[in-house]
Design an enzyme around this catalytic site. Structure first.
Site, PDB file in Angstrom:
ATOM      1  N   SER A 111       0.817  -1.225   0.000  1.00 46.86           N
ATOM      2  CA  SER A 111       0.000   0.000   0.000  1.00 46.86           C
ATOM      3  C   SER A 111       0.846   1.268   0.000  1.00 46.86           C
ATOM      4  CB  SER A 111      -0.940   0.015   1.208  1.00 46.86           C
ATOM      5  OG  SER A 111      -0.213  -0.085   2.419  1.00 46.86           O
ATOM      6  N   ASP A 145      -0.442   7.712   9.756  1.00 37.49           N
ATOM      7  CA  ASP A 145      -1.301   6.951  10.664  1.00 37.49           C
ATOM      8  C   ASP A 145      -0.510   5.960  11.515  1.00 37.49           C
ATOM      9  OD1 ASP A 145      -0.524   5.130   8.770  1.00 37.49           O
ATOM     10  OD2 ASP A 145      -2.538   4.685   8.025  1.00 37.49           O
ATOM     11  N   HIS A 161       1.604   4.238   7.312  1.00 36.76           N
ATOM     12  CA  HIS A 161       1.767   4.799   5.969  1.00 36.76           C
ATOM     13  C   HIS A 161       2.435   6.171   6.029  1.00 36.76           C
ATOM     14  CE1 HIS A 161      -1.668   1.953   5.715  1.00 36.76           C
ATOM     15  NE2 HIS A 161      -1.020   1.575   4.620  1.00 36.76           N
TER      16      HIS A 161
END
Length: 255
Positions: A28, A201, A204
């Site tokens: 991600s 967060d 990330h």
């Protein structure tokens, strides 16, 4: 009725313009790299008209799944010689705690084997080891990530110390395989820095983290990219009376 293309233009259809490329392969953190001010987007902006930056990020993936899909994403073809670099950026999911997140967790030894397998595959399709850049997972800010987990009704499923073990293993694989490596886990914590500013967060990258990684990559790529010239002539240099002479005879277009 539209005029038929000139012989020069018709002949150009068979002569493909090969665009150099950088391929970003990861989880991600790579998939999100094309968001506003993402590290992939920052590279693409710097390389416009010189090199494509291709995003092959797969959110949630670990190296066990990545090594399976890699051959579907890049093959031995005419593009291989035009590949400037491939980033392989996994570990944030592999390092998930087995007892809390068994679906994404990959044991440390297997993680190393999977990374080596991907490097060997890339070399088999003519991507030399000096064009392969391994990137370690960034450090994990446990307090911030725990809030994210609790919001989803889950327990904290990662630890920074565990992520660090995967980062060290990634660095060792790079040393063994002769590839480049960016040790984000270590660099972001250098001199006991408060690394929370690099994360949005806890896991990330934030805007500052994206910029940090883009600059690290740029320092590795700058020398080889400096040799790239702008593809196709600058518009002021095009002969507007005979554009074919400018647009079809550029020596940098021929491969």
């Amino acid at each position: 009725m539209a005029a038929a293309p000139s012989e020069a233009v018709a002949g150009s259809y068979a002569r493909r313009l090969f665009w150099p490329r950088i391929l970003l392969f990861g989880d991600s953190i790579t998939e999100f790299s094309f968001q506003e001010n993402g590290w992939g987007a920052l590279l693409a902006q710097r390389l416009a008209r010189k090199c494509d930056v291709l995003n092959r990020g797969l959110s949630g993936y670990n190296t066990r799944w990545a090594k399976i899909v890699l051959p579907r994403l890049i093959q031995k073809d005419s593009n291989a010689k035009n590949t400037i670099a491939v980033t392989v950026f996994f570990g944030a999911n592999d390092s998930a705690l087995k007892d809390v997140n068994p679906k994404q967790h990959v044991p440390l030894e297997e993680y190393a084997d999977n990374l080596k397998s991907m490097v060997l595959y890339l070399k088999s399709v003519d991507i030399a080891e000096d064009k392969i850049i391994l990137v370690t997972p960034p450090p994990l800010h446990e307090a911030a990530w725990e809030k994210e987990c609790i919001a989803k009704g889950e327990k904290l499923n990662r630890l920074n110390s565990t992520t660090g073990e995967y980062a060290k293993t990634c660095v060792k694989v790079a040393e063994d395989c002769g590839t480049c490596v960016i040790d984000l886990w270590t660099l972001m914590q250098k001199n006991n820095k408060d690394f929370s500013c690099y994360l949005s967060d806890g896991l990330h990258l934030s805007g500052e983290g994206n910029n940090f990684l883009a600059n690290q990559l740029w320092s590795l790529l700058e020398q080889r990219i400096s040799m790239l010239q702008m593809l196709l002539p600058y518009w002021r240099d095009v002969d507007h009376l005979h554009p074919e002479a400018s647009l079809l005879d550029n020596p940098h277009d021929k491969q």
